[in-house]
Enzyme design. Structure first.
Site, PDB file in Angstrom:
ATOM      1  N   GLU A  79       0.840  -1.205   0.000  1.00 41.31           N
ATOM      2  CA  GLU A  79       0.000   0.000   0.000  1.00 41.31           C
ATOM      3  C   GLU A  79       0.873   1.252   0.000  1.00 41.31           C
ATOM      4  O   GLU A  79       1.969   1.261   0.556  1.00 41.31           O
ATOM      5  CB  GLU A  79      -0.895   0.015   1.249  1.00 41.31           C
ATOM      6  CG  GLU A  79      -1.836  -1.182   1.366  1.00 41.31           C
ATOM      7  CD  GLU A  79      -2.955  -1.195   0.323  1.00 41.31           C
ATOM      8  OE1 GLU A  79      -3.178  -0.161  -0.342  1.00 41.31           O
ATOM      9  OE2 GLU A  79      -3.597  -2.246   0.180  1.00 41.31           O
ATOM     10  N   ASP A 115       6.422  -5.801  -1.090  1.00 42.27           N
ATOM     11  CA  ASP A 115       6.036  -6.686  -2.185  1.00 42.27           C
ATOM     12  C   ASP A 115       6.109  -8.150  -1.741  1.00 42.27           C
ATOM     13  O   ASP A 115       7.195  -8.724  -1.645  1.00 42.27           O
ATOM     14  CB  ASP A 115       6.954  -6.435  -3.380  1.00 42.27           C
ATOM     15  CG  ASP A 115       6.607  -7.331  -4.544  1.00 42.27           C
ATOM     16  OD1 ASP A 115       5.582  -8.046  -4.474  1.00 42.27           O
ATOM     17  OD2 ASP A 115       7.368  -7.322  -5.532  1.00 42.27           O
ATOM     18  N   ALA A 116       4.939  -8.730  -1.483  1.00 43.38           N
ATOM     19  CA  ALA A 116       4.867 -10.106  -0.951  1.00 43.38           C
ATOM     20  C   ALA A 116       5.527 -11.126  -1.877  1.00 43.38           C
ATOM     21  O   ALA A 116       5.888 -12.215  -1.439  1.00 43.38           O
ATOM     22  CB  ALA A 116       3.404 -10.493  -0.733  1.00 43.38           C
ATOM     23  N   TYR A 229     -12.550 -17.943  -7.157  1.00 42.35           N
ATOM     24  CA  TYR A 229     -13.912 -17.603  -7.563  1.00 42.35           C
ATOM     25  C   TYR A 229     -14.302 -18.479  -8.746  1.00 42.35           C
ATOM     26  O   TYR A 229     -13.460 -18.828  -9.570  1.00 42.35           O
ATOM     27  CB  TYR A 229     -13.989 -16.120  -7.960  1.00 42.35           C
ATOM     28  CG  TYR A 229     -15.382 -15.666  -8.320  1.00 42.35           C
ATOM     29  CD1 TYR A 229     -16.389 -15.682  -7.364  1.00 42.35           C
ATOM     30  CD2 TYR A 229     -15.694 -15.246  -9.601  1.00 42.35           C
ATOM     31  CE1 TYR A 229     -17.677 -15.294  -7.681  1.00 42.35           C
ATOM     32  CE2 TYR A 229     -16.978 -14.841  -9.926  1.00 42.35           C
ATOM     33  CZ  TYR A 229     -17.971 -14.870  -8.964  1.00 42.35           C
ATOM     34  OH  TYR A 229     -19.255 -14.480  -9.282  1.00 42.35           O
ATOM     35  N   TYR A 239     -14.106 -15.146 -16.760  1.00 43.62           N
ATOM     36  CA  TYR A 239     -13.506 -15.521 -15.477  1.00 43.62           C
ATOM     37  C   TYR A 239     -13.068 -16.988 -15.467  1.00 43.62           C
ATOM     38  O   TYR A 239     -11.921 -17.304 -15.722  1.00 43.62           O
ATOM     39  CB  TYR A 239     -14.447 -15.209 -14.282  1.00 43.62           C
ATOM     40  CG  TYR A 239     -13.620 -15.120 -13.025  1.00 43.62           C
ATOM     41  CD1 TYR A 239     -13.198 -13.890 -12.517  1.00 43.62           C
ATOM     42  CD2 TYR A 239     -13.156 -16.273 -12.383  1.00 43.62           C
ATOM     43  CE1 TYR A 239     -12.364 -13.824 -11.409  1.00 43.62           C
ATOM     44  CE2 TYR A 239     -12.328 -16.207 -11.285  1.00 43.62           C
ATOM     45  CZ  TYR A 239     -11.939 -14.982 -10.801  1.00 43.62           C
ATOM     46  OH  TYR A 239     -11.103 -14.916  -9.717  1.00 43.62           O
ATOM     47  N   VAL A 278     -17.913 -10.198  -4.386  1.00 50.06           N
ATOM     48  CA  VAL A 278     -18.160  -9.013  -3.556  1.00 50.06           C
ATOM     49  C   VAL A 278     -17.454  -7.826  -4.210  1.00 50.06           C
ATOM     50  O   VAL A 278     -16.553  -8.003  -5.024  1.00 50.06           O
ATOM     51  CB  VAL A 278     -17.627  -9.194  -2.107  1.00 50.06           C
ATOM     52  CG1 VAL A 278     -18.443 -10.226  -1.342  1.00 50.06           C
ATOM     53  CG2 VAL A 278     -16.148  -9.554  -2.086  1.00 50.06           C
ATOM     54  N   THR A 280     -14.852  -5.324  -4.481  1.00 51.56           N
ATOM     55  CA  THR A 280     -13.511  -4.981  -3.993  1.00 51.56           C
ATOM     56  C   THR A 280     -12.792  -4.265  -5.133  1.00 51.56           C
ATOM     57  O   THR A 280     -13.284  -4.226  -6.260  1.00 51.56           O
ATOM     58  CB  THR A 280     -12.666  -6.219  -3.605  1.00 51.56           C
ATOM     59  OG1 THR A 280     -12.396  -6.974  -4.785  1.00 51.56           O
ATOM     60  CG2 THR A 280     -13.362  -7.092  -2.570  1.00 51.56           C
TER      61      THR A 280
HETATM   62  P1  NAD Z   1      -8.339  -6.716  -2.910  1.00 47.93           P
HETATM   63  O1  NAD Z   1      -7.931  -5.912  -4.081  1.00 47.93           O
HETATM   64  O2  NAD Z   1      -9.363  -6.138  -1.983  1.00 47.93           O
HETATM   65  O3  NAD Z   1      -7.052  -7.079  -1.986  1.00 47.93           O
HETATM   66  C1  NAD Z   1      -5.821  -7.421  -2.514  1.00 47.93           C
HETATM   67  C2  NAD Z   1      -4.781  -7.463  -1.423  1.00 47.93           C
HETATM   68  O4  NAD Z   1      -3.520  -7.863  -2.005  1.00 47.93           O
HETATM   69  C3  NAD Z   1      -4.502  -6.106  -0.752  1.00 47.93           C
HETATM   70  O5  NAD Z   1      -4.233  -6.306   0.627  1.00 47.93           O
HETATM   71  C4  NAD Z   1      -3.220  -5.629  -1.440  1.00 47.93           C
HETATM   72  O6  NAD Z   1      -2.407  -4.737  -0.667  1.00 47.93           O
HETATM   73  C5  NAD Z   1      -2.518  -6.964  -1.600  1.00 47.93           C
HETATM   74  N1  NAD Z   1      -1.441  -6.941  -2.608  1.00 47.93           N
HETATM   75  C6  NAD Z   1      -1.540  -6.727  -3.944  1.00 47.93           C
HETATM   76  N2  NAD Z   1      -0.312  -6.826  -4.510  1.00 47.93           N
HETATM   77  C7  NAD Z   1       0.558  -7.119  -3.516  1.00 47.93           C
HETATM   78  C8  NAD Z   1       1.961  -7.351  -3.453  1.00 47.93           C
HETATM   79  N3  NAD Z   1       2.733  -7.332  -4.542  1.00 47.93           N
HETATM   80  N4  NAD Z   1       2.508  -7.606  -2.240  1.00 47.93           N
HETATM   81  C9  NAD Z   1       1.770  -7.620  -1.104  1.00 47.93           C
HETATM   82  N5  NAD Z   1       0.420  -7.436  -1.115  1.00 47.93           N
HETATM   83  C10 NAD Z   1      -0.162  -7.187  -2.311  1.00 47.93           C
HETATM   84  O7  NAD Z   1      -8.778  -8.140  -3.476  1.00 47.93           O
HETATM   85  P2  NAD Z   1      -9.894  -9.219  -3.103  1.00 47.93           P
HETATM   86  O8  NAD Z   1     -11.011  -9.060  -4.065  1.00 47.93           O
HETATM   87  O9  NAD Z   1     -10.155  -9.270  -1.650  1.00 47.93           O
HETATM   88  O10 NAD Z   1      -9.135 -10.547  -3.564  1.00 47.93           O
HETATM   89  C11 NAD Z   1      -8.399 -11.377  -2.705  1.00 47.93           C
HETATM   90  C12 NAD Z   1      -8.510 -12.811  -3.179  1.00 47.93           C
HETATM   91  O11 NAD Z   1      -9.875 -13.209  -3.106  1.00 47.93           O
HETATM   92  C13 NAD Z   1      -8.073 -13.011  -4.630  1.00 47.93           C
HETATM   93  O12 NAD Z   1      -7.422 -14.254  -4.756  1.00 47.93           O
HETATM   94  C14 NAD Z   1      -9.397 -13.058  -5.379  1.00 47.93           C
HETATM   95  O13 NAD Z   1      -9.332 -13.773  -6.587  1.00 47.93           O
HETATM   96  C15 NAD Z   1     -10.254 -13.778  -4.353  1.00 47.93           C
HETATM   97  N6  NAD Z   1     -11.701 -13.613  -4.553  1.00 47.93           N
HETATM   98  C16 NAD Z   1     -12.258 -12.393  -4.713  1.00 47.93           C
HETATM   99  C17 NAD Z   1     -13.628 -12.290  -4.960  1.00 47.93           C
HETATM  100  C18 NAD Z   1     -14.299 -10.938  -5.160  1.00 47.93           C
HETATM  101  O14 NAD Z   1     -15.437 -10.912  -5.642  1.00 47.93           O
HETATM  102  N7  NAD Z   1     -13.671  -9.840  -4.794  1.00 47.93           N
HETATM  103  C19 NAD Z   1     -14.437 -13.435  -4.993  1.00 47.93           C
HETATM  104  C20 NAD Z   1     -13.837 -14.679  -4.770  1.00 47.93           C
HETATM  105  C21 NAD Z   1     -12.469 -14.755  -4.570  1.00 47.93           C
END
Ligand code: NAD
Length: 398
Positions: A79, A115-116, A229, A239, A278, A280
């Site tokens: 962030e 960067d994770a 998802y 998707y 959801v 996001t």
């Molecule tokens: P999001 O964008 O809200 O969160 C992403 C997170 O990853 C954040 O904390 C961000 O800081 C972190 N991040 C990104 N790049 C990074 C890096 N290089 N190093 C460290 N941290 C990093 O996303 P989300 O929608 O909550 O998605 C999270 C997971 O859930 C994903 O695998 C997504 O596919 C899955 N998912 C999302 C949904 C949806 O509808 N949003 C549905 C099912 C599954």
């Protein structure tokens, strides 16, 4: 002290700033929501690592682990901190609020903003876990990123959201103009598909677990969960059957391998949890999804089935991760939190409405207003109880 009035700044649909108090209210609401239903734990959760912990499903996981089960949490995320000119990103302010609230409750929290995907961040996180926590009972992998720098080669992989073999045309909301339009997405090249798998597939998750095992930082019975998802047919070409779907298949292969490794070495397990759609930052970038997310909530709400990230993750923990007798998995060994979203009665109504949505009836036939509000809330805007005319401290830390 850098108090300033923060008004929403957008580039197109995306907010390019964030409101610290609005973000704090969002986190407070989640914490209060979890606190109100304090968990009767089955399996103990003492130490939890969340990769991707600052927004969306990762933040919900951190809140449930910390405030629901009293676990020490380590959060890793990427962030932008605040500077003289710009506010921080929402995930940064969410984390500041998480730490403040954890402090009040006496719950241990450590965070790493970096960067994770890099070896350095993994090493730094492992050092913090070793020094301040203990072997992990749970590792949640919730990264969503458009790019990944390969830690071995330095090559920056870029993911794309495209169909695989044929161009795909669909109705979608053009978010900037708020018009319902047809979009055609051309099929991905092999290279683009491989790049997307390199970013969002299982390689990095494997590396986290390998590093934790090597450093002996996983407890007996340790669990790891990554999120995926599947969604309904209207979204499949882009998707499930698209480039991102290939990456998620790779994540599932990683889950099977990691499950075998964790079972053998720690008596533990690795799982994919298929979550519901959801709002996001990540999901809003996927064409077709905003229209789907304008149609889905009214159908879920009228049947009393609606869940946000927090409710989904509470269910994940209660029914699968801490339960003495976890709920059944699907035929492919996955946790399914999308069961309510995919109920035939919910999906058949969405399918029936889909062809009729036009620019003119977007706000009457669908809950696009609700979608927009939810999206702006992610950045701390349009949050109830926040006075946006008042200057707020933007230079926060933890
Ligand atoms: P999001 O964008 O809200 O969160 C992403 C997170 O990853 C954040 O904390 C961000 O800081 C972190 N991040 C990104 N790049 C990074 C890096 N290089 N190093 C460290 N941290 C990093 O996303 P989300 O929608 O909550 O998605 C999270 C997971 O859930 C994903 O695998 C997504 O596919 C899955 N998912 C999302 C949904 C949806 O509808 N949003 C549905 C099912 C599954």
């Amino acid at each position: 002290m850098t108090k300033q009035i923060v008004k929403r700044l957008s580039r197109g649909f995306i907010c390019v700033n964030a409101h610290p108090e609005g973000c704090a209210r969002n986190v407070e609401q989640w914490v209060a929501g979890v606190g109100a239903r304090k968990k009767a734990a089955g399996r103990a959760l003492r130490n939890v690592l969340v990769v991707g912990a600052s927004t969306g499903y990762g933040l919900a996981s951190r809140v449930v682990a910390g405030f629901g089960y009293g676990a020490k949490t380590m959060g890793v995320f990427f962030e932008r901190p605040p500077d003289e000119e710009k506010t921080a990103t929402a995930g940064y302010y969410n984390t500041a609020a998480f730490h403040r609230l954890a402090n009040v409750e006496g719950i241990f929290a450590a965070s790493l903003n970096g960067d994770a995907f890099s070896n350095e961040a993994k090493r730094a996180a492992l050092d913090m876990i070793r020094a301040n926590m203990g072997p992990l009972d749970l590792v949640i992998y919730s990264l969503a990123s458009p790019k990944r720098r390969d830690p071995d080669t330095g090559h920056v992989h870029t993911s794309v959201l495209k169909p695989l073999h044929h161009a795909f045309s669909s109705k979608t909301i053009e978010l900037d103009s708020e018009k319902v339009v047809h979009v055609t997405l051309h099929s991905a090249s092999k290279k683009e598909t491989a790049e997307t798998v390199a970013v969002m597939g299982g390689d990095d998750w494997r590396r986290w677990i390998a590093a934790l095992l090597e450093e002996d930082l996983l407890a007996e019975g340790a669990l790891s969960v990554a999120y995926s998802y599947i969604g309904p047919e209207v979204t499949w070409p882009i998707y499930r059957d698209g480039t991102i779907g290939q990456a998620k298949k790779d994540l599932e292969i990683a889950a099977r391998d990691l499950d075998a490794t964790l079972r053998a070495r720690r008596g533990g397990a690795a799982r994919i949890s298929v979550n519901k759609a959801v709002v996001t930052q990540a999901s809003s970038a996927i064409p077709v999804v905003p229209l789907y997310l304008s149609l889905l909530p009214p159908q879920m709400k009228k049947r009393g089935l609606e869940e946000g990230p927090l409710e989904q993750i509470e269910r994940l923990f209660a029914d699968y991760l801490v339960a003495e007798k976890p709920a059944p998995l699907d035929n492919a060994g996955r946790i399914r939190l999308d069961d309510r979203e995919l109920r035939p009665e919910v999906q058949s109504e969405i399918q029936a409405e889909w062809p009729h949505v036009t620019t003119e009836n977007l706000r009457t036939l669908t809950d696009f207003a609700g979608y927009q509000r939810e999206f702006r809330r992610l950045f701390g805007f349009e949050v109830e109880g926040v006075d946006y005319e008042q200057p707020v401290e933007t230079d926060l830390s933890w």
